[in-house]
Design a protein around this motif. Structure first.
Motif, PDB file in Angstrom:
ATOM      1  N   ILE A  60       0.673  -1.013  -0.194  1.00  0.00           N
ATOM      2  CA  ILE A  60      -0.031  -0.370  -0.326  1.00  0.00           C
ATOM      3  C   ILE A  60       1.306   1.454   0.097  1.00  0.00           C
ATOM      4  CG2 ILE A  60      -2.050   1.406   1.191  1.00  0.00           C
ATOM      5  CD1 ILE A  60      -2.445  -1.372   2.331  1.00  0.00           C
ATOM      6  N   LEU A  61       1.042   1.885  -0.877  1.00  0.00           N
ATOM      7  CA  LEU A  61       1.846   3.491  -0.985  1.00  0.00           C
ATOM      8  C   LEU A  61       0.916   4.707  -0.555  1.00  0.00           C
ATOM      9  CD1 LEU A  61       2.566   3.448  -5.626  1.00  0.00           C
ATOM     10  CD2 LEU A  61       3.599   2.056  -2.971  1.00  0.00           C
ATOM     11  N   GLY A  62       1.334   5.684  -0.491  1.00  0.00           N
ATOM     12  CA  GLY A  62       0.744   6.962   0.336  1.00  0.00           C
ATOM     13  C   GLY A  62       2.191   7.185   1.157  1.00  0.00           C
ATOM     14  N   HIS A  63       2.900   8.464   1.557  1.00  0.00           N
ATOM     15  CA  HIS A  63       3.256   9.092   2.735  1.00  0.00           C
ATOM     16  C   HIS A  63       3.126  10.450   3.012  1.00  0.00           C
ATOM     17  CE1 HIS A  63       5.696   9.713  -1.397  1.00  0.00           C
ATOM     18  NE2 HIS A  63       5.479  11.074  -0.335  1.00  0.00           N
ATOM     19  N   GLU A  64       2.172  10.892   2.566  1.00  0.00           N
ATOM     20  CA  GLU A  64       1.751  11.658   2.771  1.00  0.00           C
ATOM     21  C   GLU A  64      -0.059  11.627   3.910  1.00  0.00           C
ATOM     22  OE1 GLU A  64       3.150  14.941   0.134  1.00  0.00           O
ATOM     23  OE2 GLU A  64       0.831  14.583  -0.301  1.00  0.00           O
ATOM     24  N   ILE A  65       0.649  11.539   5.009  1.00  0.00           N
ATOM     25  CA  ILE A  65      -0.749  11.583   5.853  1.00  0.00           C
ATOM     26  C   ILE A  65      -0.873  11.990   6.644  1.00  0.00           C
ATOM     27  CG2 ILE A  65      -1.567   8.891   7.017  1.00  0.00           C
ATOM     28  CD1 ILE A  65       0.834   7.513   5.494  1.00  0.00           C
ATOM     29  N   VAL A  66      -3.030  12.214   7.087  1.00  0.00           N
ATOM     30  CA  VAL A  66      -3.488  12.887   8.035  1.00  0.00           C
ATOM     31  C   VAL A  66      -3.933  11.673   8.561  1.00  0.00           C
ATOM     32  CG1 VAL A  66      -4.990  14.377   8.645  1.00  0.00           C
ATOM     33  CG2 VAL A  66      -3.160  14.685   7.248  1.00  0.00           C
ATOM     34  N   GLY A  67      -4.287  11.269   9.999  1.00  0.00           N
ATOM     35  CA  GLY A  67      -4.981  10.621  10.632  1.00  0.00           C
ATOM     36  C   GLY A  67      -5.695  10.565  11.314  1.00  0.00           C
ATOM     37  N   GLU A  68      -6.836  10.164  12.435  1.00  0.00           N
ATOM     38  CA  GLU A  68      -7.399  10.208  13.427  1.00  0.00           C
ATOM     39  C   GLU A  68      -6.671   8.820  14.333  1.00  0.00           C
ATOM     40  OE1 GLU A  68     -11.626   9.262  14.640  1.00  0.00           O
ATOM     41  OE2 GLU A  68     -11.708  11.554  13.097  1.00  0.00           O
ATOM     42  N   ILE A  69      -6.314   9.732  15.114  1.00  0.00           N
ATOM     43  CA  ILE A  69      -6.190   8.453  16.678  1.00  0.00           C
ATOM     44  C   ILE A  69      -7.044   6.991  17.055  1.00  0.00           C
ATOM     45  CG2 ILE A  69      -5.695   8.099  18.831  1.00  0.00           C
ATOM     46  CD1 ILE A  69      -3.296   8.937  17.292  1.00  0.00           C
ATOM     47  N   THR A  70      -6.928   6.186  16.831  1.00  0.00           N
ATOM     48  CA  THR A  70      -8.557   5.162  17.341  1.00  0.00           C
ATOM     49  C   THR A  70      -8.653   5.296  18.592  1.00  0.00           C
ATOM     50  OG1 THR A  70      -6.936   3.662  15.969  1.00  0.00           O
ATOM     51  CG2 THR A  70      -8.356   4.861  14.838  1.00  0.00           C
ATOM     52  N   GLU A  71      -7.282   5.171  19.330  1.00  0.00           N
ATOM     53  CA  GLU A  71      -7.403   4.703  20.314  1.00  0.00           C
ATOM     54  C   GLU A  71      -6.410   5.503  21.538  1.00  0.00           C
ATOM     55  OE1 GLU A  71      -9.264   2.969  22.035  1.00  0.00           O
ATOM     56  OE2 GLU A  71      -9.610   1.318  20.235  1.00  0.00           O
ATOM     57  N   ASP A  72      -7.183   5.625  22.729  1.00  0.00           N
ATOM     58  CA  ASP A  72      -5.486   6.683  23.373  1.00  0.00           C
ATOM     59  C   ASP A  72      -4.635   5.713  23.210  1.00  0.00           C
ATOM     60  OD1 ASP A  72      -7.992   8.084  24.241  1.00  0.00           O
ATOM     61  OD2 ASP A  72      -8.231   7.629  26.319  1.00  0.00           O
ATOM     62  N   THR A  73      -3.721   7.478  23.145  1.00  0.00           N
ATOM     63  CA  THR A  73      -2.517   7.073  23.733  1.00  0.00           C
ATOM     64  C   THR A  73      -1.394   7.253  24.433  1.00  0.00           C
ATOM     65  OG1 THR A  73      -1.335   7.880  22.156  1.00  0.00           O
ATOM     66  CG2 THR A  73      -1.639   6.086  21.038  1.00  0.00           C
ATOM     67  N   GLU A  74      -0.613   7.503  24.983  1.00  0.00           N
ATOM     68  CA  GLU A  74       0.362   8.864  26.153  1.00  0.00           C
ATOM     69  C   GLU A  74       0.073   9.867  25.604  1.00  0.00           C
ATOM     70  OE1 GLU A  74       4.771   9.073  28.264  1.00  0.00           O
ATOM     71  OE2 GLU A  74       4.286   7.572  26.505  1.00  0.00           O
ATOM     72  N   HIS A  75       0.480  10.530  24.513  1.00  0.00           N
ATOM     73  CA  HIS A  75       0.184  12.114  24.432  1.00  0.00           C
ATOM     74  C   HIS A  75      -1.079  12.571  23.904  1.00  0.00           C
ATOM     75  CE1 HIS A  75       4.877  10.938  25.332  1.00  0.00           C
ATOM     76  NE2 HIS A  75       4.354  11.948  25.269  1.00  0.00           N
ATOM     77  N   PHE A  76      -2.054  11.070  22.966  1.00  0.00           N
ATOM     78  CA  PHE A  76      -2.877  11.814  22.146  1.00  0.00           C
ATOM     79  C   PHE A  76      -3.963  11.000  22.974  1.00  0.00           C
ATOM     80  CE2 PHE A  76       0.873  12.029  18.908  1.00  0.00           C
ATOM     81  CZ  PHE A  76       0.643  13.037  18.990  1.00  0.00           C
ATOM     82  N   LYS A  77      -5.361  11.277  22.245  1.00  0.00           N
ATOM     83  CA  LYS A  77      -6.981  11.314  22.751  1.00  0.00           C
ATOM     84  C   LYS A  77      -7.170  10.449  21.236  1.00  0.00           C
ATOM     85  CE  LYS A  77      -7.292  13.762  26.989  1.00  0.00           C
ATOM     86  NZ  LYS A  77      -8.677  14.975  27.496  1.00  0.00           N
ATOM     87  N   LYS A  78      -8.419   9.089  21.867  1.00  0.00           N
ATOM     88  CA  LYS A  78      -8.896   8.346  20.316  1.00  0.00           C
ATOM     89  C   LYS A  78      -9.846  10.194  20.170  1.00  0.00           C
ATOM     90  CE  LYS A  78     -12.454   5.653  19.252  1.00  0.00           C
ATOM     91  NZ  LYS A  78     -13.498   4.417  20.140  1.00  0.00           N
ATOM     92  N   GLY A  79      -9.618  10.384  18.321  1.00  0.00           N
ATOM     93  CA  GLY A  79     -10.776  10.945  17.832  1.00  0.00           C
ATOM     94  C   GLY A  79      -8.833  12.559  17.179  1.00  0.00           C
ATOM     95  N   GLU A 120      -7.864   2.451   4.350  1.00  0.00           N
ATOM     96  CA  GLU A 120      -9.500   3.630   5.249  1.00  0.00           C
ATOM     97  C   GLU A 120      -8.496   3.566   6.957  1.00  0.00           C
ATOM     98  OE1 GLU A 120     -13.273   2.625   4.863  1.00  0.00           O
ATOM     99  OE2 GLU A 120     -11.612   0.432   4.655  1.00  0.00           O
ATOM    100  N   TYR A 121      -6.955   2.628   6.817  1.00  0.00           N
ATOM    101  CA  TYR A 121      -6.334   2.555   8.160  1.00  0.00           C
ATOM    102  C   TYR A 121      -4.825   2.910   7.564  1.00  0.00           C
ATOM    103  CZ  TYR A 121     -10.753   1.860  10.795  1.00  0.00           C
ATOM    104  OH  TYR A 121     -12.441   2.370  10.932  1.00  0.00           O
ATOM    105  N   VAL A 122      -3.996   2.326   8.691  1.00  0.00           N
ATOM    106  CA  VAL A 122      -2.617   2.744   7.714  1.00  0.00           C
ATOM    107  C   VAL A 122      -1.599   2.393  10.228  1.00  0.00           C
ATOM    108  CG1 VAL A 122      -1.954   5.383   8.490  1.00  0.00           C
ATOM    109  CG2 VAL A 122      -0.519   3.429   7.907  1.00  0.00           C
ATOM    110  N   LYS A 123      -1.195   1.723   9.962  1.00  0.00           N
ATOM    111  CA  LYS A 123      -0.178   1.521  11.017  1.00  0.00           C
ATOM    112  C   LYS A 123       1.009   1.890  11.222  1.00  0.00           C
ATOM    113  CE  LYS A 123       1.749  -2.794  11.778  1.00  0.00           C
ATOM    114  NZ  LYS A 123       2.248  -3.816  11.662  1.00  0.00           N
ATOM    115  N   VAL A 124       0.932   2.810  12.649  1.00  0.00           N
ATOM    116  CA  VAL A 124       2.568   4.111  12.412  1.00  0.00           C
ATOM    117  C   VAL A 124       3.043   3.532  13.810  1.00  0.00           C
ATOM    118  CG1 VAL A 124       3.306   5.846  13.370  1.00  0.00           C
ATOM    119  CG2 VAL A 124       0.885   5.906  11.618  1.00  0.00           C
TER     120      VAL A 124
END
Length: 334
Positions: A60-79, A120-124
Protein backbone atom coordinates in the motif's frame (compact mmCIF):
# COMPACT_ATOMS: atom_id res chain seq x y z
CA UNK A 1 -10.74 -2.27 5.01
CA UNK A 2 -10.46 -0.93 1.47
CA UNK A 3 -7.01 -0.19 0.10
CA UNK A 4 -5.29 0.65 -3.19
CA UNK A 5 -2.62 -2.03 -3.69
CA UNK A 6 0.57 -1.73 -5.74
CA UNK A 7 0.81 -5.24 -7.19
CA UNK A 8 3.19 -4.95 -10.13
CA UNK A 9 5.38 -2.34 -11.80
CA UNK A 10 3.53 -0.52 -14.55
CA UNK A 11 0.09 -1.79 -13.55
CA UNK A 12 -2.82 0.28 -12.18
CA UNK A 13 -3.31 0.08 -8.43
CA UNK A 14 -5.81 -2.57 -7.38
CA UNK A 15 -8.71 -1.56 -5.11
CA UNK A 16 -9.17 -4.45 -2.69
CA UNK A 17 -10.81 -5.37 0.60
CA UNK A 18 -8.10 -6.51 3.03
CA UNK A 19 -7.61 -7.08 6.73
CA UNK A 20 -7.24 -4.03 8.97
CA UNK A 21 -3.72 -3.69 10.44
CA UNK A 22 -3.14 -4.98 13.97
CA UNK A 23 -0.95 -2.95 16.33
CA UNK A 24 1.22 -3.92 19.26
CA UNK A 25 3.69 -2.26 21.60
CA UNK A 26 4.27 1.39 20.69
CA UNK A 27 2.50 1.12 17.35
CA UNK A 28 -0.51 3.37 16.69
CA UNK A 29 -3.47 2.65 14.43
CA UNK A 30 -4.78 5.65 12.50
CA UNK A 31 -8.01 5.99 10.60
CA UNK A 32 -6.81 7.62 7.40
CA UNK A 33 -8.52 10.92 6.65
CA UNK A 34 -6.50 11.96 3.60
CA UNK A 35 -3.25 11.04 1.84
CA UNK A 36 -1.42 13.10 -0.75
CA UNK A 37 -0.35 11.59 -4.07
CA UNK A 38 3.34 12.39 -4.57
CA UNK A 39 5.37 12.07 -7.75
CA UNK A 40 7.49 9.66 -5.73
CA UNK A 41 4.52 7.29 -5.76
CA UNK A 42 4.60 7.42 -9.57
CA UNK A 43 8.35 6.71 -9.62
CA UNK A 44 7.61 3.55 -7.61
CA UNK A 45 4.59 2.49 -9.67
CA UNK A 46 6.51 2.76 -12.94
CA UNK A 47 9.70 1.20 -11.63
CA UNK A 48 11.87 4.27 -12.04
CA UNK A 49 13.41 3.80 -8.58
CA UNK A 50 13.56 0.00 -8.56
CA UNK A 51 17.37 -0.07 -8.49
CA UNK A 52 17.70 2.58 -5.79
CA UNK A 53 14.61 2.17 -3.59
CA UNK A 54 13.21 -1.35 -4.04
CA UNK A 55 9.56 -1.73 -3.06
CA UNK A 56 8.26 -5.25 -2.66
CA UNK A 57 4.67 -5.70 -3.85
CA UNK A 58 2.01 -6.15 -2.74
CA UNK A 59 2.36 -2.81 -0.98
CA UNK A 60 0.00 0.00 0.00
CA UNK A 61 1.66 3.21 -1.15
CA UNK A 62 0.98 6.73 0.13
CA UNK A 63 3.35 8.54 2.50
CA UNK A 64 1.69 11.95 2.92
CA UNK A 65 -0.81 11.11 5.63
CA UNK A 66 -3.36 12.78 7.90
CA UNK A 67 -5.16 10.41 10.22
CA UNK A 68 -7.34 10.11 13.30
CA UNK A 69 -6.20 8.41 16.49
CA UNK A 70 -8.32 5.28 17.04
CA UNK A 71 -7.35 4.57 20.67
CA UNK A 72 -5.91 6.70 23.49
CA UNK A 73 -2.10 6.78 23.63
CA UNK A 74 0.35 8.39 26.04
CA UNK A 75 0.18 11.78 24.30
CA UNK A 76 -2.96 11.59 22.15
CA UNK A 77 -6.63 10.94 22.69
CA UNK A 78 -8.99 8.93 20.53
CA UNK A 79 -10.35 11.22 17.82
CA UNK A 80 -7.30 13.53 17.66
CA UNK A 81 -6.29 14.50 14.13
CA UNK A 82 -2.60 14.05 13.41
CA UNK A 83 -0.09 14.63 10.64
CA UNK A 84 2.50 11.88 10.15
CA UNK A 85 6.20 12.79 10.01
CA UNK A 86 7.11 9.91 7.73
CA UNK A 87 10.77 9.06 8.37
CA UNK A 88 11.18 6.38 11.02
CA UNK A 89 14.89 5.93 11.75
CA UNK A 90 16.79 3.78 14.23
CA UNK A 91 16.96 6.67 16.72
CA UNK A 92 20.59 6.04 17.64
CA UNK A 93 22.73 6.80 14.56
CA UNK A 94 24.32 10.23 14.05
CA UNK A 95 21.69 11.24 11.48
CA UNK A 96 18.78 10.40 13.77
CA UNK A 97 20.45 12.19 16.68
CA UNK A 98 20.87 15.29 14.52
CA UNK A 99 17.17 15.23 13.60
CA UNK A 100 17.55 13.85 10.07
CA UNK A 101 16.15 10.29 10.22
CA UNK A 102 15.54 10.36 6.44
CA UNK A 103 19.28 9.67 6.05
CA UNK A 104 19.35 6.78 8.52
CA UNK A 105 20.54 3.55 6.90
CA UNK A 106 17.64 1.74 8.58
CA UNK A 107 14.97 4.32 7.77
CA UNK A 108 11.46 3.08 7.07
CA UNK A 109 8.85 5.11 5.21
CA UNK A 110 5.16 4.29 5.35
CA UNK A 111 4.07 3.73 1.77
CA UNK A 112 7.54 2.56 0.72
CA UNK A 113 9.07 -0.03 3.07
CA UNK A 114 5.85 -0.37 5.09
CA UNK A 115 2.18 -0.11 4.10
CA UNK A 116 1.04 3.48 3.75
CA UNK A 117 -1.99 5.71 3.55
CA UNK A 118 -3.89 4.74 0.40
CA UNK A 119 -6.25 2.77 2.63
CA UNK A 120 -8.86 3.25 5.32
CA UNK A 121 -6.37 2.55 8.13
CA UNK A 122 -2.59 2.73 8.53
CA UNK A 123 -0.26 1.40 11.22
CA UNK A 124 2.32 3.90 12.50
CA UNK A 125 5.44 2.57 14.31
CA UNK A 126 5.47 5.26 17.00
CA UNK A 127 3.44 8.22 18.23
CA UNK A 128 6.69 10.21 18.40
CA UNK A 129 6.29 10.93 14.69
CA UNK A 130 2.79 12.37 15.00
CA UNK A 131 1.92 16.06 15.13
CA UNK A 132 -1.55 17.08 16.34
CA UNK A 133 -3.54 19.43 14.13
CA UNK A 134 -6.59 21.45 15.11
CA UNK A 135 -9.92 19.68 15.01
CA UNK A 136 -11.33 22.32 12.68
CA UNK A 137 -8.58 21.89 10.08
CA UNK A 138 -9.60 20.31 6.78
CA UNK A 139 -7.49 17.12 6.50
CA UNK A 140 -7.62 17.26 2.69
CA UNK A 141 -5.88 20.64 2.72
CA UNK A 142 -3.48 19.68 5.50
CA UNK A 143 -2.27 16.36 4.02
CA UNK A 144 0.18 17.88 1.49
CA UNK A 145 2.08 19.49 4.36
CA UNK A 146 3.29 16.02 5.42
CA UNK A 147 5.70 15.80 2.48
CA UNK A 148 5.27 18.55 -0.11
CA UNK A 149 5.14 21.15 2.66
CA UNK A 150 8.07 19.75 4.64
CA UNK A 151 10.21 19.38 1.52
CA UNK A 152 9.30 22.85 0.27
CA UNK A 153 10.20 24.39 3.62
CA UNK A 154 13.54 22.60 3.75
CA UNK A 155 14.32 23.46 0.13
CA UNK A 156 14.22 27.22 0.78
CA UNK A 157 15.36 27.27 4.40
CA UNK A 158 18.10 29.80 5.10
CA UNK A 159 17.68 31.79 1.88
CA UNK A 160 18.46 35.43 2.68
CA UNK A 161 15.83 38.13 2.11
CA UNK A 162 17.93 40.05 -0.43
CA UNK A 163 18.40 36.95 -2.62
CA UNK A 164 17.42 36.47 -6.24
CA UNK A 165 15.92 32.97 -6.54
CA UNK A 166 14.88 30.76 -9.45
CA UNK A 167 12.59 27.77 -8.96
CA UNK A 168 12.71 25.11 -11.68
CA UNK A 169 9.42 23.24 -12.00
CA UNK A 170 5.79 23.99 -11.18
CA UNK A 171 4.69 21.00 -9.11
CA UNK A 172 3.15 21.14 -5.65
CA UNK A 173 6.48 21.40 -3.81
CA UNK A 174 7.66 24.29 -5.98
CA UNK A 175 4.38 26.20 -5.61
CA UNK A 176 4.46 25.86 -1.81
CA UNK A 177 8.12 26.91 -1.75
CA UNK A 178 7.22 29.96 -3.84
CA UNK A 179 4.64 31.01 -1.25
CA UNK A 180 7.12 30.57 1.59
CA UNK A 181 9.70 32.73 -0.19
CA UNK A 182 7.16 35.45 -1.05
CA UNK A 183 5.96 35.53 2.57
CA UNK A 184 9.51 36.70 3.34
CA UNK A 185 9.60 39.24 0.50
CA UNK A 186 12.17 37.38 -1.62
CA UNK A 187 12.42 37.91 -5.40
CA UNK A 188 11.39 34.71 -7.23
CA UNK A 189 11.43 33.57 -10.85
CA UNK A 190 9.52 30.37 -11.67
CA UNK A 191 10.54 28.28 -14.69
CA UNK A 192 8.37 25.57 -16.23
CA UNK A 193 6.54 24.19 -19.27
CA UNK A 194 2.88 24.19 -18.22
CA UNK A 195 1.33 27.63 -18.90
CA UNK A 196 -1.59 27.02 -16.53
CA UNK A 197 0.74 26.15 -13.66
CA UNK A 198 2.93 29.16 -14.50
CA UNK A 199 -0.11 31.41 -14.33
CA UNK A 200 -0.90 29.91 -10.92
CA UNK A 201 2.66 30.82 -9.87
CA UNK A 202 1.98 34.42 -10.90
CA UNK A 203 -1.25 34.34 -8.92
CA UNK A 204 0.72 33.14 -5.89
CA UNK A 205 3.16 36.03 -6.14
CA UNK A 206 5.97 35.05 -8.52
CA UNK A 207 7.86 38.13 -9.72
CA UNK A 208 8.45 36.55 -13.13
CA UNK A 209 7.68 33.34 -15.00
CA UNK A 210 9.67 31.76 -17.80
CA UNK A 211 7.87 29.26 -20.03
CA UNK A 212 10.08 26.56 -21.50
CA UNK A 213 9.03 25.52 -24.99
CA UNK A 214 12.11 23.65 -26.18
CA UNK A 215 15.02 23.00 -23.81
CA UNK A 216 15.19 24.12 -20.18
CA UNK A 217 18.86 24.97 -20.60
CA UNK A 218 18.47 26.98 -23.80
CA UNK A 219 15.16 28.72 -23.06
CA UNK A 220 16.13 29.63 -19.49
CA UNK A 221 19.51 31.00 -20.58
CA UNK A 222 17.99 32.96 -23.44
CA UNK A 223 15.43 34.66 -21.21
CA UNK A 224 17.73 35.62 -18.34
CA UNK A 225 20.62 36.93 -20.47
CA UNK A 226 23.44 37.97 -18.13
CA UNK A 227 21.29 37.81 -14.98
CA UNK A 228 22.57 35.55 -12.22
CA UNK A 229 20.80 33.95 -9.27
CA UNK A 230 21.89 33.56 -5.67
CA UNK A 231 19.89 30.35 -5.41
CA UNK A 232 18.44 27.98 -7.97
CA UNK A 233 16.16 25.23 -6.65
CA UNK A 234 15.52 22.40 -9.12
CA UNK A 235 12.32 20.49 -8.35
CA UNK A 236 12.72 18.27 -11.43
CA UNK A 237 16.30 17.01 -11.40
CA UNK A 238 16.48 15.70 -14.96
CA UNK A 239 19.35 15.73 -17.45
CA UNK A 240 17.59 18.58 -19.20
CA UNK A 241 17.14 20.84 -16.18
CA UNK A 242 20.59 20.19 -14.70
CA UNK A 243 22.56 20.74 -17.89
CA UNK A 244 24.39 24.09 -17.74
CA UNK A 245 22.27 25.27 -14.80
CA UNK A 246 25.26 26.18 -12.62
CA UNK A 247 26.26 28.84 -15.16
CA UNK A 248 23.21 30.85 -14.06
CA UNK A 249 24.46 31.04 -10.46
CA UNK A 250 26.03 34.23 -9.14
CA UNK A 251 29.25 34.20 -7.15
CA UNK A 252 28.81 32.19 -3.95
CA UNK A 253 25.52 30.97 -5.39
CA UNK A 254 23.89 27.68 -4.46
CA UNK A 255 22.10 25.02 -6.46
CA UNK A 256 19.62 22.93 -4.47
CA UNK A 257 18.35 19.76 -6.14
CA UNK A 258 15.03 18.37 -4.95
CA UNK A 259 13.54 16.49 -7.91
CA UNK A 260 14.56 12.90 -8.53
CA UNK A 261 14.18 12.34 -12.25
CA UNK A 262 17.61 10.72 -12.50
CA UNK A 263 19.53 13.60 -14.06
CA UNK A 264 23.32 13.79 -14.30
CA UNK A 265 25.56 16.83 -14.06
CA UNK A 266 28.87 17.71 -15.64
CA UNK A 267 30.58 20.65 -13.95
CA UNK A 268 33.81 22.46 -14.61
CA UNK A 269 35.85 22.33 -11.43
CA UNK A 270 37.17 25.87 -11.90
CA UNK A 271 33.64 27.24 -12.21
CA UNK A 272 32.88 25.89 -8.76
CA UNK A 273 36.12 27.14 -7.26
CA UNK A 274 36.40 30.58 -8.86
CA UNK A 275 32.76 31.46 -8.17
CA UNK A 276 32.62 29.68 -4.80
CA UNK A 277 29.51 27.75 -5.81
CA UNK A 278 27.68 25.20 -3.66
CA UNK A 279 25.53 22.22 -4.65
CA UNK A 280 23.13 20.55 -2.20
CA UNK A 281 20.69 17.69 -2.37
CA UNK A 282 17.40 18.17 -0.50
CA UNK A 283 15.63 15.07 0.80
CA UNK A 284 12.41 15.63 2.75
CA UNK A 285 13.10 17.61 5.95
CA UNK A 286 13.15 17.42 9.73
CA UNK A 287 10.25 17.12 12.15
CA UNK A 288 11.01 20.72 13.14
CA UNK A 289 10.53 21.70 9.48
CA UNK A 290 7.10 20.08 9.61
CA UNK A 291 6.17 22.01 12.76
CA UNK A 292 7.30 25.25 11.10
CA UNK A 293 5.44 24.69 7.84
CA UNK A 294 2.25 23.79 9.75
CA UNK A 295 2.64 27.11 11.58
CA UNK A 296 2.92 28.99 8.27
CA UNK A 297 -0.20 27.22 7.03
CA UNK A 298 -2.15 28.11 10.17
CA UNK A 299 -1.05 31.74 9.78
CA UNK A 300 -2.54 31.74 6.26
CA UNK A 301 0.81 32.32 4.55
CA UNK A 302 0.62 29.25 2.31
CA UNK A 303 -2.04 27.26 0.49
CA UNK A 304 -1.55 23.59 -0.29
CA UNK A 305 -3.68 23.64 -3.47
CA UNK A 306 -5.21 20.25 -2.65
CA UNK A 307 -7.28 18.50 -5.34
CA UNK A 308 -9.44 15.73 -3.77
CA UNK A 309 -10.05 12.27 -5.27
CA UNK A 310 -11.87 9.29 -3.79
CA UNK A 311 -9.85 6.12 -3.15
CA UNK A 312 -11.66 4.45 -6.06
CA UNK A 313 -10.48 7.30 -8.31
CA UNK A 314 -6.78 6.91 -7.47
CA UNK A 315 -5.78 5.59 -10.89
CA UNK A 316 -7.48 8.56 -12.50
CA UNK A 317 -5.52 10.82 -10.12
CA UNK A 318 -2.31 9.09 -11.18
CA UNK A 319 -3.15 9.65 -14.84
CA UNK A 320 -4.04 13.29 -14.19
CA UNK A 321 -0.75 13.84 -12.35
CA UNK A 322 1.25 12.23 -15.15
CA UNK A 323 -0.55 14.35 -17.72
CA UNK A 324 0.04 17.64 -15.89
CA UNK A 325 -3.65 18.27 -15.29
CA UNK A 326 -3.32 18.76 -11.53
CA UNK A 327 -2.44 22.26 -10.34
CA UNK A 328 -1.19 21.55 -6.84
CA UNK A 329 -1.49 18.24 -4.99
CA UNK A 330 -3.86 15.35 -5.61
CA UNK A 331 -5.18 14.09 -2.27
CA UNK A 332 -6.79 10.66 -1.90
CA UNK A 333 -9.74 10.27 0.48
CA UNK A 334 -10.60 6.71 1.63
Amino acid sequence: MRAAIFTQIGRPLSIEEIKKPEVKGKEVLLKVLATGLCHGDLHIIFGEWKDDIPVNPPRILGHEIVGEITEDTEHFKKGDKVLVYNAFGCGTCKYCKRGYPQFCEKVKILGVQEDGGFAEYVKVPSEDNLIKIDDNENPIKVAPLADAGVTAYNSVKGIEEDSNVALIGTGAVSLIALQILKSRGIKVTVVGRNPIKLNKALELGADRIIQVKQSYSEDFSARIGREKFDYIVDYIGSDETLRDIVWALDRMGELRIVGEFGGRMEIWEQLLVLRGLRIRGILYGSKEDMINVVKLYKEGKIKTLAVPYKLEEINQAIDDLMSGRIIGRAVIIP
